[in-house]
Enzyme design. Structure first.
Site, mmCIF file in Angstrom:
data_model
loop_
_atom_site.group_PDB
_atom_site.id
_atom_site.type_symbol
_atom_site.label_atom_id
_atom_site.label_comp_id
_atom_site.label_asym_id
_atom_site.label_seq_id
_atom_site.Cartn_x
_atom_site.Cartn_y
_atom_site.Cartn_z
ATOM 1 N N THR A 159 0.873 -1.337 -0.003
ATOM 2 C CA THR A 159 -0.024 0.070 0.126
ATOM 3 C C THR A 159 0.753 1.245 -0.011
ATOM 4 O OG1 THR A 159 -1.845 -1.151 1.066
ATOM 5 C CG2 THR A 159 -1.688 1.258 1.481
ATOM 6 N N VAL A 188 -12.542 -5.878 1.027
ATOM 7 C CA VAL A 188 -12.058 -4.133 1.406
ATOM 8 C C VAL A 188 -11.119 -4.332 2.402
ATOM 9 C CG1 VAL A 188 -12.981 -2.132 2.141
ATOM 10 C CG2 VAL A 188 -13.950 -3.353 0.366
ATOM 11 N N GLY A 189 -10.017 -3.791 2.415
ATOM 12 C CA GLY A 189 -8.994 -3.859 3.415
ATOM 13 C C GLY A 189 -9.313 -2.450 4.469
ATOM 14 N N ASP A 190 -8.244 -2.306 5.214
ATOM 15 C CA ASP A 190 -8.523 -1.074 6.104
ATOM 16 C C ASP A 190 -8.350 0.528 5.379
ATOM 17 O OD1 ASP A 190 -5.713 -1.844 5.824
ATOM 18 O OD2 ASP A 190 -5.009 -0.347 7.294
ATOM 19 N N THR A 209 -0.295 0.602 6.847
ATOM 20 C CA THR A 209 0.016 -0.407 5.984
ATOM 21 C C THR A 209 -0.146 -1.752 6.757
ATOM 22 O OG1 THR A 209 1.223 -1.127 4.367
ATOM 23 C CG2 THR A 209 2.334 0.386 5.876
ATOM 24 N N GLY A 210 -0.424 -2.716 6.177
ATOM 25 C CA GLY A 210 -0.294 -3.974 6.966
ATOM 26 C C GLY A 210 -1.496 -5.041 6.503
ATOM 27 N N GLY A 212 -4.950 -5.765 6.646
ATOM 28 C CA GLY A 212 -5.986 -4.588 7.048
ATOM 29 C C GLY A 212 -7.046 -5.153 7.998
HETATM 30 N N1 ASP Z 1 -3.659 -2.804 4.382
HETATM 31 C C1 ASP Z 1 -3.916 -3.196 3.097
HETATM 32 C C2 ASP Z 1 -5.088 -3.804 3.028
HETATM 33 O O1 ASP Z 1 -5.289 -4.672 3.890
HETATM 34 C C3 ASP Z 1 -2.648 -3.707 2.642
HETATM 35 C C4 ASP Z 1 -1.359 -3.140 2.784
HETATM 36 O O2 ASP Z 1 -1.212 -2.526 3.587
HETATM 37 O O3 ASP Z 1 -0.412 -3.374 1.750
HETATM 38 O O4 ASP Z 1 -5.716 -3.758 1.982
#
Ligand code: ASP
Length: 290
Positions: A159, A188-190, A209-210, A212
């Protein structure tokens, strides 16, 4: 006394240890310089957030924008959000397909609708109405940077995000993503969820980022602000505390945050986090691993 401007950006918390990150470092350095030059000329925080994230989306180096990976069914569904802390306005899109810049779509939602978040087909129809640039041939446009990673690799987060304090004291945050690898259609992520992966108010701007799902369940981005507000914590302590709470649930990742004095926190609990920042004192960071 004039307010110092500050800027931080990230390119995801998932780089594999010892991998070559020189292209990402060069791109982040260029984006940081572009953002700083805008801020030095008095550009508003929101314009800087959008410009930097556009540059990261177009680079094709991250799992966002051009570099996004397809979902399990081979389709590209992207998420993004922006938040203007001073005005407490926000816009977001999720599971958006067919448009080149999710962050521009998020900004258009904020500026042109009474809503905060548009999803899927509705988001797509809105982007067409706004004349945003389409992706006519997804198979040729996207260059998934993650295709060489294991599809189940929990570390493959790419992300992108940006947080800015401008010289009027306004704070803004934005996040754009292709999501996690091998995701289900409609997942859908965070990142597009205000308070989970993206947040800005009069106190702090945050982009996460991480994994989600963990950031959603811990409301990490809003938790940074809550810790500052209710517990009187510094941005550093609040960011570390919010991340530690998420880690206790089993999650992984990192975040970038800037407060109203231009102090920056860049904590992560993953192997690395692609990050670049210039704080209110002019200190520069561009790094990936510890
Ligand atoms: N947080 C993002 C998600 O879960 C992924 C990412 O941070 O790369 O969609």
């Amino acid at each position: 006394m004039s307010i110092p401007y500050a800027l931080a950006l990230h390119g995801g918390a998932g780089p594999i240890r010892n991998s070559d990150q020189s292209r990402e470092i060069a791109n982040m350095t260029a984006m940081l310089e572009d953002g700083r030059a805008m801020l030095a000329k008095g550009a508003p925080a929101m314009d800087v957030v959008i410009t930097v994230i556009r540059g990261l989306e177009e680079a094709g180096l991250y799992i966002a924008g051009k570099g996004a990976a397809p979902n399990r069914e081979g389709r590209f569904e992207l998420d993004a959000a922006v938040m203007d802390g001073a005005a407490r306005r926000a816009g977001a899109v999720c599971a958006l397909s067919g448009f080149r810049s999710p962050i521009l779509a998020a900004k258009a939602v904020m500026e042109n609708t009474p809503h905060v978040l548009l999803a899927g087909a509705g988001a797509k129809a809105f982007c067409a109405e706004m004349n945003l640039q389409p992706v006519d041939d997804p198979q040729n446009y996207y260059t998934p940077v993650a295709s060489s990673m294991a599809a189940t690799d929990a570390l493959s987060h790419g992300t992108v995000g940006c947080v800015v304090l401008d010289n009027t004291g306004a704070l803004c945050a934005g996040t754009s993503t292709g999501g996690v690898l091998n995701k289900m259609p409609g997942r859908v992520g965070d990142s597009p969820l205000i308070g989970a992966g993206t947040w800005a108010d009069e106190r702090v701007a945050v982009s996460c980022t991480g994994q989600g799902e963990y950031f959603i369940r811990a409301a990490v981005a809003a938790d940074v602000s809550a810790r500052m507000k209710y517990a009187g914590m510094s941005v550093d302590a609040a960011a570390a505390g919010a991340l530690a709470d998420m880690e206790r649930q089993g999650g992984d990742g990192g975040l970038i945050a800037v407060d109203g004095q231009g102090r920056i926190a860049l904590p992560f609990i993953s192997h690395g986090m692609r990050r670049a920042a210039c704080d209110g004192q002019g200190n520069i960071t561009v790094d990936v691993f510890r």
